[in-house]
Design a protein around this motif. Structure first.
Motif, short mmCIF file in Angstrom:
data_model
loop_
_atom_site.label_atom_id
_atom_site.label_comp_id
_atom_site.label_asym_id
_atom_site.label_seq_id
_atom_site.Cartn_x
_atom_site.Cartn_y
_atom_site.Cartn_z
N PHE B 97 36.08 21.03 14.59
CA PHE B 97 36.77 21.41 15.42
C PHE B 97 36.22 21.03 16.77
CE2 PHE B 97 40.16 22.92 17.92
CZ PHE B 97 39.96 24.11 18.69
N THR B 101 38.83 19.00 23.15
CA THR B 101 39.84 18.30 23.11
C THR B 101 40.90 18.92 22.25
OG1 THR B 101 39.00 17.14 21.27
CG2 THR B 101 38.83 16.19 23.39
N GLY B 102 40.39 19.89 21.53
CA GLY B 102 41.18 20.45 20.46
C GLY B 102 41.49 20.03 19.08
N GLU B 103 40.78 18.58 18.87
CA GLU B 103 41.08 17.77 18.05
C GLU B 103 40.11 18.41 16.72
OE1 GLU B 103 43.55 14.40 19.01
OE2 GLU B 103 42.98 15.41 17.37
N LEU B 104 41.04 17.83 15.74
CA LEU B 104 40.24 18.19 14.21
C LEU B 104 39.81 16.92 13.75
CD1 LEU B 104 39.92 20.80 12.71
CD2 LEU B 104 42.04 20.33 11.77
#
Lengths: 108, 115
Positions: B97, B101-104
């Protein structure tokens, strides 16, 4: 009860058809992810949404926060779109919950 | 873009041995990584959340003594399947995580076969 419900579980479409996969969730979220897993196993994140709509090529993702619902649309579907599509939500506490996935097969 | 590398991609081992799988975030620091198990034709099953510098949080039904998770640095988490048995054979996947960016981002997965 699952925090994330996806439908349909399996979907077969003819090449060129418009496809919709639905995702409903029950927790308060910071973001919702649409993931794609190809038969080889690799997973990529297609979209990350917290509101509204996003478009990438033939893929469109929408989310309705009030209704706790998201949809993934594929326009002009192609056999290479055949994959498992997974909806995942990140709660406000940064926990992730995953849907059971939708297996899509696009027939030439 | 950000990449997560998982190694090994395939491993075959004898029953009773232990196997370690590594998950590295290559160009970002990941304070949180996740480990999943996937059975054939099924979706991801979250096994545990790995937090850098602290103990992992295991999902209900996952044996913490069987599946040891270590997240000793901001770019590396490891999953060790201890005293492996044939029923541990599965596809194991990690993700990292990215807080900014909050991206996974997902690793390529590791297919474990226990003979």
């Amino acid at each position: 009860k699952n925090e994330v419900e996806q439908s349909p579980q399996n979907l077969t479409a003819q090449e060129g058809e418009f496809i919709t996969i639905n995702c409903s969730y029950s927790v308060g979220i910071s973001a919702l992810h649409w993931l794609q897993q190809h038969p080889g196993g690799g997973i990529v994140s297609l979209f990350m949404l917290s509101s509204g709509k996003k478009k990438h090529g033939r893929l469109i993702a929408t989310i309705n926060i009030q209704e706790k619902h998201s949809s993934l649309h594929i326009t002009a579907s192609h056999p290479r779109d055949s994959a498992v599509y997974i909806c995942a939500v990140r709660s406000v506490g940064n926990q992730f919950y995953f849907g059971t996935g939708t297996s899509l097969t696009v027939i030439p | 873009g950000a990449v997560v590398s998982q190694h090994p991609s395939r491993v075959i081992c004898k029953s009773g041995t232990s196997v370690k799988i590594e998950c590295r975030s290559l160009d970002f620091q990941a304070t949180t990584m996740f480990w999943y198990r996937q059975f054939p034709k099924q979706s991801l099953m979250l096994m545990a959340t790995s937090n850098e510098g602290s103990k992992a949080t295991y999902e209900q039904g996952v044996e913490k003594d069987k599946f040891l998770i270590n997240h000793a640095s901001l770019t590396l988490s490891t999953l060790t399947v201890t005293s492996a048995h044939p029923e541990d054979s599965s596809f194991y996947i990690c993700s990292a995580f990215e807080v900014n960016t909050g991206e996974l981002f997902f690793g390529e997965g590791s297919r474990l076969t226990v003979l």
